[in-house]
Motif scaffolding. Structure first.
Motif, PDB file in Angstrom:
ATOM      1  N   GLY A  46      -5.379 -11.829  10.438  1.00  0.00           N
ATOM      2  CA  GLY A  46      -5.371 -10.374  10.114  1.00  0.00           C
ATOM      3  C   GLY A  46      -3.964 -10.289   9.723  1.00  0.00           C
ATOM      4  N   ASP A  47      -2.431  -9.870  10.480  1.00  0.00           N
ATOM      5  CA  ASP A  47      -1.621 -10.302  10.754  1.00  0.00           C
ATOM      6  C   ASP A  47      -0.839 -10.633   9.191  1.00  0.00           C
ATOM      7  OD1 ASP A  47      -0.293  -8.803  13.495  1.00  0.00           O
ATOM      8  OD2 ASP A  47      -2.245  -9.875  13.298  1.00  0.00           O
ATOM      9  N   PHE A  48      -0.899 -11.987   9.382  1.00  0.00           N
ATOM     10  CA  PHE A  48      -0.690 -13.065   7.870  1.00  0.00           C
ATOM     11  C   PHE A  48      -1.015 -12.491   7.122  1.00  0.00           C
ATOM     12  CE2 PHE A  48       0.229 -15.791  11.375  1.00  0.00           C
ATOM     13  CZ  PHE A  48       2.153 -15.877  11.318  1.00  0.00           C
ATOM     14  N   ALA A  69       9.036  -7.385   5.822  1.00  0.00           N
ATOM     15  CA  ALA A  69       8.056  -8.078   6.920  1.00  0.00           C
ATOM     16  C   ALA A  69       8.724  -8.442   7.868  1.00  0.00           C
ATOM     17  CB  ALA A  69       7.034  -8.412   6.256  1.00  0.00           C
ATOM     18  N   GLU A  70       7.448  -7.959   9.362  1.00  0.00           N
ATOM     19  CA  GLU A  70       7.598  -8.493  10.427  1.00  0.00           C
ATOM     20  C   GLU A  70       6.527  -9.474  10.382  1.00  0.00           C
ATOM     21  OE1 GLU A  70       4.600  -6.750  13.329  1.00  0.00           O
ATOM     22  OE2 GLU A  70       5.735  -8.226  14.835  1.00  0.00           O
ATOM     23  N   GLU A  71       6.119 -10.486   9.468  1.00  0.00           N
ATOM     24  CA  GLU A  71       5.623 -12.184   9.581  1.00  0.00           C
ATOM     25  C   GLU A  71       6.562 -13.286   8.999  1.00  0.00           C
ATOM     26  OE1 GLU A  71       4.188 -11.667  12.421  1.00  0.00           O
ATOM     27  OE2 GLU A  71       3.017  -9.850  12.382  1.00  0.00           O
ATOM     28  N   GLU A  72       6.564 -14.029   9.460  1.00  0.00           N
ATOM     29  CA  GLU A  72       7.175 -15.548   8.584  1.00  0.00           C
ATOM     30  C   GLU A  72       6.501 -16.118   8.689  1.00  0.00           C
ATOM     31  OE1 GLU A  72      10.032 -16.499  11.451  1.00  0.00           O
ATOM     32  OE2 GLU A  72      11.384 -14.761  11.520  1.00  0.00           O
ATOM     33  N   ILE A 134       7.036  -3.263   5.931  1.00  0.00           N
ATOM     34  CA  ILE A 134       5.782  -3.894   6.480  1.00  0.00           C
ATOM     35  C   ILE A 134       5.880  -4.146   7.372  1.00  0.00           C
ATOM     36  CG2 ILE A 134       3.702  -4.913   5.813  1.00  0.00           C
ATOM     37  CD1 ILE A 134       4.990  -5.929   2.655  1.00  0.00           C
ATOM     38  N   ASP A 135       4.836  -3.694   8.170  1.00  0.00           N
ATOM     39  CA  ASP A 135       4.159  -4.024   9.451  1.00  0.00           C
ATOM     40  C   ASP A 135       2.779  -4.392   8.661  1.00  0.00           C
ATOM     41  OD1 ASP A 135       3.990  -4.707  11.951  1.00  0.00           O
ATOM     42  OD2 ASP A 135       4.159  -3.018  12.984  1.00  0.00           O
ATOM     43  N   PRO A 136       2.017  -5.148   9.120  1.00  0.00           N
ATOM     44  CA  PRO A 136       0.625  -5.689   8.146  1.00  0.00           C
ATOM     45  C   PRO A 136      -0.075  -5.391   9.195  1.00  0.00           C
ATOM     46  CG  PRO A 136       1.602  -8.461   8.712  1.00  0.00           C
ATOM     47  CD  PRO A 136       2.544  -6.928   9.307  1.00  0.00           C
ATOM     48  N   ILE A 137      -0.128  -5.568  10.808  1.00  0.00           N
ATOM     49  CA  ILE A 137      -0.683  -4.838  11.707  1.00  0.00           C
ATOM     50  C   ILE A 137       0.283  -4.386  12.333  1.00  0.00           C
ATOM     51  CG2 ILE A 137      -2.497  -5.374  13.589  1.00  0.00           C
ATOM     52  CD1 ILE A 137      -4.225  -7.568  12.251  1.00  0.00           C
ATOM     53  N   ASP A 138       0.214  -3.203  13.525  1.00  0.00           N
ATOM     54  CA  ASP A 138       1.301  -2.693  14.222  1.00  0.00           C
ATOM     55  C   ASP A 138       0.127  -2.343  15.308  1.00  0.00           C
ATOM     56  OD1 ASP A 138       3.059  -1.394  14.875  1.00  0.00           O
ATOM     57  OD2 ASP A 138       2.675   0.787  14.519  1.00  0.00           O
ATOM     58  N   GLY A 139       0.488  -3.162  16.047  1.00  0.00           N
ATOM     59  CA  GLY A 139       0.488  -2.460  17.338  1.00  0.00           C
ATOM     60  C   GLY A 139      -0.906  -3.689  17.817  1.00  0.00           C
ATOM     61  N   THR A 140      -0.817  -5.068  17.413  1.00  0.00           N
ATOM     62  CA  THR A 140      -1.589  -6.204  17.220  1.00  0.00           C
ATOM     63  C   THR A 140      -1.994  -6.564  18.870  1.00  0.00           C
ATOM     64  OG1 THR A 140       0.078  -7.301  15.870  1.00  0.00           O
ATOM     65  CG2 THR A 140      -1.570  -8.892  16.774  1.00  0.00           C
ATOM     66  N   LYS A 141      -1.397  -5.857  19.912  1.00  0.00           N
ATOM     67  CA  LYS A 141      -2.438  -5.888  21.084  1.00  0.00           C
ATOM     68  C   LYS A 141      -3.259  -4.934  20.982  1.00  0.00           C
ATOM     69  CE  LYS A 141       1.748  -7.526  24.099  1.00  0.00           C
ATOM     70  NZ  LYS A 141       2.674  -6.545  24.511  1.00  0.00           N
TER      71      LYS A 141
HETATM   72 MG    MG Z   1       2.880  -6.285  13.979  1.00  0.00          MG
END
Ligand code: MG
Ligand code: A2P
Ligand code: MG
Ligand code: MG
Length: 358
Positions: A46-48, A69-72, A134-141
């Motif tokens: 979901g994040d990616f 953005a957060e993810e690589e 961009i934080d595609p999902i913030d609070g992944t936990k």
């Molecule tokens: Mg995130």
């Protein structure tokens, strides 16, 4: 030079809406494709996927802008199974509204193009030019726990946040709904009572609108709730003990005469919740001397709260400084409160933290 940011706001809202729809599909699916990153934090398909869709929309409309953005994308290039799972989501997620989908540039071409898009979020950030965070999902936990999470997008120009958008699929649509950490038992949300987009443009106020699946619903202005009596207020804080010092916040609450328990929820849903007057004060106290907060974890929420009548600083009383790179290296912690009481909260924070240091 136009400074209304109307197009930026429209694209940002639709991009967040589309990405949030992708994350909801993963939220309701037991297979989330979770992998652990180098810092031991989780990331899911979901994040990616959400990051790919947001960057696709930005590329289609503002190809010259930089992106933090957060993810690589690196790990995905050597993990074909994970890449294919993400591609399956990305190629099958679109807005219902054809005009909105066309504005976002339509579908991503193929899986390789998707990886390239994810990799475009590698800007170092800084004090000059147009930079999207961009934080595609913030609070992944929280996302994995079945709690709150947010899809976050902000535009900074020369280090100053101009546009902020938060997609919060698990918060109530109703701005007046009481603030609870629990999203309730209606995980499917068949009644459609959950899902909201918060947005703000610098100098133009903040608003909320239902998340929806097509053309943007009409927005309603939001404002923070005035605190007339500190004793009746409560803190809105992280769920994760490792993200904010909960022992110190309890002492600060006591000092302020706050007796109600903190509402604990994940992600920038906290900023949105206090901005709409459902919550009162967001506290985030440093837990370690080394952790630097990331700009994508705060940029949209900072603007939305300030445009709703709040003040946001760190624990030294300085404004959050988004101009120094990918992290808030110049800041320590976060205090977000209605402007009228922010000074009082800051003083209590400093008294407690001062005692802690001595
Ligand atoms: Mg995130
Ligand atoms: N050690 C840490 N201290 C503070 N925040 C952290 C830490 N590790 C991860 N985070 C980030 O804190 C945010 C969650 O905050 P909260 O606890 O308020 O929900 C997330 O952005 C999370 O990243 P992520 O985006 O990967 O979930
Ligand atoms: Mg993360
Ligand atoms: Mg985050």
């Amino acid at each position: 030079m136009s400074s209304s940011f109307a197009k930026e706001l429209e694209v940002a809202q639709l991009a967040v809406q589309r990405a949030t729809i992708l994350t909801k599909r993963v939220f309701h699916n037991s297979a989330k494709g979770t992998v652990s990153k180098d810092d031991a934090s989780p990331v899911t398909v979901g994040d990616f996927g959400a990051q790919a869709l947001i960057i696709a929309a930005l590329q289609a409309n503002f190809p010259g802008d930089k992106i933090v953005a957060e993810e690589e994308s690196d790990t995905l290039r050597s993990n074909a199974a994970l890449r294919d799972q993400i591609w399956d989501l990305v190629r099958t997620t679109a807005l219902d509204d054809a005009a909105a989908e066309a504005l976002l540039g339509g579908a991503v071409k193929d899986a390789d193009a998707m990886l390239d898009l994810i990799g475009l979020g590698n800007s170092k950030g800084g004090a000059s030019g147009r930079i999207w965070a961009i934080d595609p999902i913030d609070g992944t936990k929280g996302f994995l726990r079945g709690g709150q999470y947010a899809v976050c997008l902000a535009l900074m120009v020369d280090g100053d946040v101009k546009v902020g958008v938060l997609g919060c699929p698990n918060l109530p649509v109703d701005d007046a709904a009481p603030l609870t950490a629990d999203i309730g038992t209606d995980q499917t949300d068949e009644g459609g009572s959950r899902g909201v987009i918060f947005s703000a443009v610098l100098g133009q106020g903040a608003s909320s609108r239902p998340l929806g699946t097509g053309a943007l619903a009409e927005g309603k202005p939001i404002a923070m709730k005035p605190i007339t009596e500190m004793a009746a207020a409560s803190f809105c804080e992280s769920v994760e003990a490792g993200h904010s010092n909960q022992g110190e916040s309890a002492q600060i609450a006591q000092k302020l005469g706050i007796t109600r328990p903190s509402v604990r929820m994940d992600s920038q849903a906290k900023y949105g919740s206090i901005a709409r007057g459902a919550g009162d004060i967001y506290l985030r106290l440093p837990t370690s001397k080394t952790y630097q907060e990331k700009i994508w974890d705060h940029a949209a929420g900072d603007l939305i709260v300030r445009e709703a009548g709040g003040q946001v600083t760190d624990t030294t009383g300085s404004r959050l400084d988004f101009s120094v790179g990918r992290t808030l290296a110049a800041n320590r912690g976060v205090i977000a409160a209605p402007a009228a009481v922010h000074g009082q909260v800051l003083k209590a924070v400093q008294e407690v933290l001062g005692q802690a240091a001595s």
